[in-house]
Write an enzyme that holds these catalytic residues in place. Sequence first.
Site, PDB file in Angstrom:
ATOM      1  N   ASN A  77       0.804  -1.225   0.000  1.00 12.67           N
ATOM      2  CA  ASN A  77       0.000   0.000   0.000  1.00 12.67           C
ATOM      3  C   ASN A  77       0.840   1.279   0.000  1.00 12.67           C
ATOM      4  O   ASN A  77       0.297   2.372   0.146  1.00 12.67           O
ATOM      5  CB  ASN A  77      -0.951   0.009   1.196  1.00 12.67           C
ATOM      6  N   ILE A  84       0.937   6.794  -0.257  1.00 21.37           N
ATOM      7  CA  ILE A  84       0.224   5.847   0.600  1.00 21.37           C
ATOM      8  C   ILE A  84      -1.195   5.652   0.077  1.00 21.37           C
ATOM      9  O   ILE A  84      -1.886   6.619  -0.229  1.00 21.37           O
ATOM     10  CB  ILE A  84       0.143   6.386   2.045  1.00 21.37           C
ATOM     11  N   CYS A  85      -1.621   4.398   0.022  1.00 18.47           N
ATOM     12  CA  CYS A  85      -3.003   4.095  -0.330  1.00 18.47           C
ATOM     13  C   CYS A  85      -3.702   3.583   0.923  1.00 18.47           C
ATOM     14  O   CYS A  85      -3.521   2.436   1.331  1.00 18.47           O
ATOM     15  CB  CYS A  85      -3.051   3.049  -1.443  1.00 18.47           C
ATOM     16  N   VAL A  86      -4.440   4.477   1.561  1.00 14.39           N
ATOM     17  CA  VAL A  86      -5.223   4.115   2.744  1.00 14.39           C
ATOM     18  C   VAL A  86      -6.540   4.888   2.665  1.00 14.39           C
ATOM     19  O   VAL A  86      -6.551   6.073   2.302  1.00 14.39           O
ATOM     20  CB  VAL A  86      -4.439   4.394   4.057  1.00 14.39           C
ATOM     21  N   ASP A 118      -6.383  -3.363  -2.002  1.00 14.26           N
ATOM     22  CA  ASP A 118      -6.366  -1.952  -2.377  1.00 14.26           C
ATOM     23  C   ASP A 118      -4.907  -1.518  -2.539  1.00 14.26           C
ATOM     24  O   ASP A 118      -4.488  -0.492  -2.024  1.00 14.26           O
ATOM     25  CB  ASP A 118      -7.077  -1.116  -1.299  1.00 14.26           C
TER      26      ASP A 118
END
Length: 149
Positions: A77, A84-86, A118
Site C-alpha cells: 500500500n 500511501i493508499c489508505v 487496495d
Amino acid sequence: MALRRIQKELADLTKNPPPNVSAAPVDEDLFHWRATLRGPQGSPYQNGYFILDITFSADYPFKPPKMKFITKIYHPNIDDDGSICVDLLKPDIWKPATKLVNVLQALVTLLETPNPDDALVASIAEIYNSNRPKFNKTAKEYVEKYAYK
C-alpha cells in the site's frame, strides 16, 4: 480555521501521545510536519522507525493532509515514492472530524495488516498473497537497510 485546528491537534498529540506514533511541525511551520511511526511488534516492520512527511493545506480539515513515507518501505500500500493508499486519506472518504492522530494510528495498523485488495504496488500485493514468507523476508530486509533504529 485550519491553523486553529492544527494547533489543537498538536496540543492533543503532545498531551496524549499514542503508542508507536510521534509527530511535530518542522521548523515551527504548523502546515508542515514530520511524523515517526514505530513498526508494530509481531510484524515484519517491528523495530523499524519510519519517517513521514505531512503537509496540511489551508482547507484542512475539509481536505485530508498530504502524507508520504520518507523512509523506503516494502509494502503493497506504499509505493517507491512514499505515496500511501489508505482509505482515510482518500478525498471522497475523508471526513473533517478525522484527526491526524487517527490517520497515523491507521498507518501503524496498515503496517501490521497490509491491504492487498487496495494495493498501490500490485507486484508486492501478489507476493503478499501468494508467498507470505518471501514477503516477510523482503520487508524485514528493507527495515534493516532503510528504517531508522
